[in-house]
Design a protein around this motif. Sequence first.
Motif, PDB file in Angstrom:
ATOM      1  N   PRO A 214       1.020  -1.340   0.004  1.00 51.62           N
ATOM      2  CA  PRO A 214      -0.066  -0.075  -0.091  1.00 51.62           C
ATOM      3  C   PRO A 214       0.998   1.196   0.163  1.00 51.62           C
ATOM      4  N   GLY A 215       0.618   2.306  -0.828  1.00 53.43           N
ATOM      5  CA  GLY A 215       1.254   3.274  -0.794  1.00 53.43           C
ATOM      6  C   GLY A 215       2.357   3.496  -1.896  1.00 53.43           C
TER       7      GLY A 215
ATOM      8  N   ASP B 229      -6.483   6.332  -8.407  1.00 50.62           N
ATOM      9  CA  ASP B 229      -6.138   5.784  -7.066  1.00 50.62           C
ATOM     10  C   ASP B 229      -4.889   4.729  -7.246  1.00 50.62           C
ATOM     11  N   TYR B 230      -4.561   3.946  -8.653  1.00 48.73           N
ATOM     12  CA  TYR B 230      -3.639   3.188  -8.710  1.00 48.73           C
ATOM     13  C   TYR B 230      -2.293   3.867  -8.661  1.00 48.73           C
TER      14      TYR B 230
ATOM     15  N   ALA C 247      -4.003   0.451  -1.894  1.00 43.08           N
ATOM     16  CA  ALA C 247      -3.644  -1.124  -1.580  1.00 43.08           C
ATOM     17  C   ALA C 247      -4.667  -2.081  -2.337  1.00 43.08           C
ATOM     18  N   TRP C 248      -3.924  -3.329  -2.821  1.00 43.21           N
ATOM     19  CA  TRP C 248      -4.751  -4.221  -3.334  1.00 43.21           C
ATOM     20  C   TRP C 248      -5.903  -4.603  -2.856  1.00 43.21           C
TER      21      TRP C 248
ATOM     22  N   ARG D  92     -11.785  -4.851  -2.795  1.00 36.65           N
ATOM     23  CA  ARG D  92     -12.993  -4.494  -2.163  1.00 36.65           C
ATOM     24  C   ARG D  92     -14.086  -3.850  -3.183  1.00 36.65           C
ATOM     25  N   ARG D  93     -13.338  -2.908  -3.836  1.00 31.52           N
ATOM     26  CA  ARG D  93     -14.275  -2.107  -4.646  1.00 31.52           C
ATOM     27  C   ARG D  93     -14.921  -2.797  -5.950  1.00 31.52           C
TER      28      ARG D  93
END
Length: 442
Positions: free
Chosen positions: A234-235, A264-265, A270-271, A276-277
Amino acid sequence: MTLRVLTGIKPTGTPHLGNYVGAIRPAVRASVAPGVASFYFLADYHALTGAADPARVHRSTLEVAASWLACGLDPARVHFYRQSDLPEVTELTWLLMCVTAKGLLNRAHAYKAAVDANLEVGAEADAGIGAGLYAYPVLMAADILLFNAHKVPVGRDQVQHIEIARDLAQRFNHLYGGEYFTLPEAAIEETAAVLPGLDGRKMSKSYDNVIPLWGTSKALKEAVYSIVTNSQAPGEPKDVEGSALFLIYKAFASAEDTAQLAADYAAGIAWGEVKRRLHEHLERELAPARDRYLSLITHPARLDEILAAGAERLRPQARELLARLRDAVGLRPLAKLAAPTPVAKPAAKGKLPRFVQFRLPDGRFDFKFNDGEGALLLAGVGYADARDCGRAIAALKAADESALVIDAHGGIHLDGAAIGMAGEGGLDALRLGLAALRAAEA
Ligand code: TRP
């Protein structure tokens, strides 16, 4: 004129997300277009050319039929049926088989691939290859030609089959001298996404990487969470290029949401959040259809009824075509032989002027009108579509003499439109020829 669009779905497995995005969803959307008659059928005869597995064909037919209906196909609006409910399909297959060059089937991709696989392991070329697999393209041509479909939406792997169907249609028309069949065209779904599977390769049951279409919400979630990603934390900014998650998301999200995810990528999403989306979007689109699906597969008798009604509705026109074809090939009532004078007519026929249709080297269609000795009376102007060529001939046959005009270069015009070039005898010879033909046909 109504555009007839026809496609077959082979019931050999359980529908997955790739089938939904690549075939079901675009077909259901297209089926509501005005001015289109859609034919969607379960190609269950085709499903028999693989290994014998009756339970699988049975089960898959149920699942595929329920899936298409659950996704919104309206059986009142489109023709939705089982191939094996139409005996005319097999009857037509035989008539087509008899105009099929064996060499044409030798060149079919699926058959060639089976031969190559045999040779590769040192087996005999045709080992284990059934005649059903060999004749597969002819059965498929029968599906298409039975309803004279104009467009056949298929994947790239099926394009050769549509070409074979065209070939057989043309050959039959030519051999039996009539416009029995329309020449179909493949319509390749360029816009439908090819969906990657769990491992990033194309989603396909042969790769065992599929996400089933109708799992529970929980099963769907588990599948989504098992889609491969790289190990970026993430990040860390991530690349949408080559991301299976991104491609699947894109197939289910609006352009806006997709653009947002791309941003956002880049910003290091975060994967887990992407997954989740994605699950949320899948749920939103599939949950209502899932409820309909469950209701349909738990009422299989209702599906039987829908499919049987779909076939029944089509049978009159299928029977009518077969009646014409049987007559064309000589399967006729014997009483038809007794009435006319059998000898005189063919002899006289040789002397009559006649229309000859043919294919130009550039693929267009054209005709000639010759007198009984073969001298040219009229040469056509060339047509992209065989039906236009046929219509020009029909118009000439029906033309009033006075509607034909010749210009200074020998061009013949009918009702103001150029229809060909006159032969040596000019307009007079053409008129005489047409009159002779009309008198003989009266
Ligand atoms: N062969 C097609 C496939 O495997 C299925 C099919 C059978 C079909 N008959 C058809 C497709 C007629 C289009 C038209 O996908």
